[in-house]
Design an enzyme around this catalytic site. Structure first.
Site, mmCIF file in Angstrom:
data_model
loop_
_atom_site.group_PDB
_atom_site.id
_atom_site.type_symbol
_atom_site.label_atom_id
_atom_site.label_comp_id
_atom_site.label_asym_id
_atom_site.label_seq_id
_atom_site.Cartn_x
_atom_site.Cartn_y
_atom_site.Cartn_z
ATOM 1 N N HIS A 20 -27.579 -40.007 75.267
ATOM 2 C CA HIS A 20 -27.417 -39.665 76.679
ATOM 3 C C HIS A 20 -26.724 -38.300 76.791
ATOM 4 C CE1 HIS A 20 -24.968 -40.231 80.562
ATOM 5 N NE2 HIS A 20 -26.215 -40.034 80.931
ATOM 6 N N HIS A 63 -24.319 -30.538 82.853
ATOM 7 C CA HIS A 63 -23.871 -31.830 83.335
ATOM 8 C C HIS A 63 -23.454 -31.687 84.794
ATOM 9 C CE1 HIS A 63 -21.460 -35.688 82.231
ATOM 10 N NE2 HIS A 63 -22.424 -35.895 83.072
HETATM 11 C C1 LIG Z 1 -28.879 -43.417 82.726
HETATM 12 O O1 LIG Z 1 -30.006 -42.667 82.352
HETATM 13 C C2 LIG Z 1 -30.349 -41.559 83.135
HETATM 14 C C3 LIG Z 1 -31.376 -40.806 82.367
HETATM 15 O O2 LIG Z 1 -32.649 -41.054 82.649
HETATM 16 C C4 LIG Z 1 -29.181 -40.629 83.353
HETATM 17 O O3 LIG Z 1 -29.522 -39.683 84.342
HETATM 18 C C5 LIG Z 1 -27.964 -41.376 83.740
HETATM 19 O O4 LIG Z 1 -26.888 -40.461 83.742
HETATM 20 C C6 LIG Z 1 -27.704 -42.489 82.777
HETATM 21 N N1 LIG Z 1 -26.503 -43.186 83.149
HETATM 22 C C7 LIG Z 1 -25.602 -43.604 82.315
HETATM 23 C C8 LIG Z 1 -24.430 -44.301 82.894
HETATM 24 O O5 LIG Z 1 -25.692 -43.447 81.124
#
Ligand SMILES: *[C@@H]1O[C@H](CO)[C@@H](O)[C@H](O)[C@H]1NC(C)=O
Ligand SMILES: *[C@@H]1O[C@H](CO)[C@@H](O)[C@H](O)[C@H]1NC(C)=O
Ligand SMILES: *[C@@H]1O[C@H](CO)[C@@H](O)[C@H](O)[C@H]1NC(C)=O
Length: 314
Positions: A57, A103
């Site tokens: 992520h 970010h």
């Molecule tokens: C969940 O996945 C999406 C990516 O597609 C991302 O934008 C989001 O930040 C993610 N959330 C977490 C809490 O990891």
């Protein structure tokens, strides 16, 4: 005498045919089939839609500085890839006329240009020809696919490796095997959350939600209750692949400022926690494991071990 000459010419005819057959079979054998795919022989014959991949992520948001609150990773892209990450997730924003991975905005965390990032990944892919890799990028500003995204992919060399399905949306059960991706040289699958559904002018940039559903993001509940959060298009939910957003966030000082906490990562990224999250989602996916396990701090915990277990390899 005449007979012998006849035999000799017949013999050379046969030799010619034999040489021809040997040349043809050698060139067929040269079209070598991958025998190890993403590190495992068992995965070569496995459909992409029936494989689980480890994901990072905010892969670009790495820093070893514990005070960099906007980081979601500690280690850089080559290290993430070395740990077995095969899904790279990232969020893009425009900065000074160039597409950057940032970010929320580029003040909080600037991961550099998308083109530089992709060039780094291209270097890995060239050195590792038997690896299939997926990108899930987010495009919150709706930046142009043909004018901005495509040039970055082209310049990095990745566009030539990107797979284009025969039709979209592709059902979970209709994807090629990892071996087929590798043998064809088209072994990068590119998904974008916004823009690729309406603009199909860059065929290898695929719309994410008609083919993949996600669990909710900004999860702050350590039990990771499963639900279908984001999905789209005509395919049934069970005909989508799916991604578990397996990262835990903390609301710092109760101010609604959500940050990722590396102190939780050993527990969150344990086999037990990942397997429990997957088990909670499987009833929503006709019993299938998640295709993508998206983690913060991929260098902490046992992400790859859990993914291998979900692939039936452990
Ligand atoms: C969940 O996945 C999406 C990516 O597609 C991302 O934008 C989001 O930040 C993610 N959330 C977490 C809490 O990891
Ligand atoms: C690959 O899968 C096909 C059917 O899906 C099967 O017929 C074949 O034997 C498999 N090959 C290997 C090497 O497992
Ligand atoms: C792949 O198929 C097996 C058996 O049908 C299933 O148990 C597994 O969960 C599937 N994995 C994925 C990621 O679809």
């Amino acid at each position: 005498m005449a007979l012998r000459r006849y035999n000799a010419s017949r013999m050379s005819g046969w030799l010619l045919i034999l040489a021809f057959v040997m040349t043809v079979s050698a060139s067929v054998l040269n079209m070598k089939r991958a025998s190890v795919c993403n590190g495992h022989a068992e995965l070569c014959n496995r459909s992409y839609g029936n494989t689980t991949f480890l994901g990072a992520h905010d892969s670009f948001a790495f820093s070893s500085d514990p005070f960099a609150l906007a980081r979601d990773q500690e280690v850089d892209i080559p290290t993430q890839l070395g740990l077995g990450v095969r899904l790279l997730q990232a969020q893009a924003h425009m900065k000074n006329g160039a597409l950057h991975f940032c970010h929320t905005d580029c003040v909080l965390f600037d991961g550099g240009t998308v083109q530089d990032y992709l060039t780094t990944v291209h270097t890995f892919l060239q050195a590792n020809p038997n690896e299939v890799l997926t990108f899930i990028f987010t495009n919150p500003e709706g930046v142009s696919l043909p004018n901005v995204w495509d040039p970055a992919f082209q310049a990095s060399g990745i566009a030539q490796m990107a797979y284009v399905p025969p039709s979209i949306p592709t059902k979970q059960s209709d994807w090629p095997t990892l071996g087929e991706f590798i043998d064809s040289g088209k072994r990068v699958i590119v998904f974008l959350d916004a823009g690729a559904d309406t603009d199909r002018s860059v065929p290898y940039i695929l719309p994410e939600f008609p083919m993949i559903w996600e669990t909710p993001f900004s999860v702050t509940d350590a039990s990771f209750p499963c639900s279908v959060d984001r999905t789209a298009g005509p395919l049934a939910t069970t005909d989508h692949m799916y991604m578990i957003n397996h990262s835990l966030n903390k609301d710092i000082f109760g101010l609604g400022i959500i940050v990722s906490d590396p102190l939780d990562a050993p527990t969150t990224n344990s086999v037990t926690s990942i397997m429990a999250n997957a088990a909670g989602c499987e009833p929503l996916a006709a019993g299938r494991a998640p295709n993508f396990v998206l983690l913060d701090f991929v260098n902490i915990g046992q992400g790859l071990q859990a993914v291998n277990q979900l692939n039936g390899l452990a």
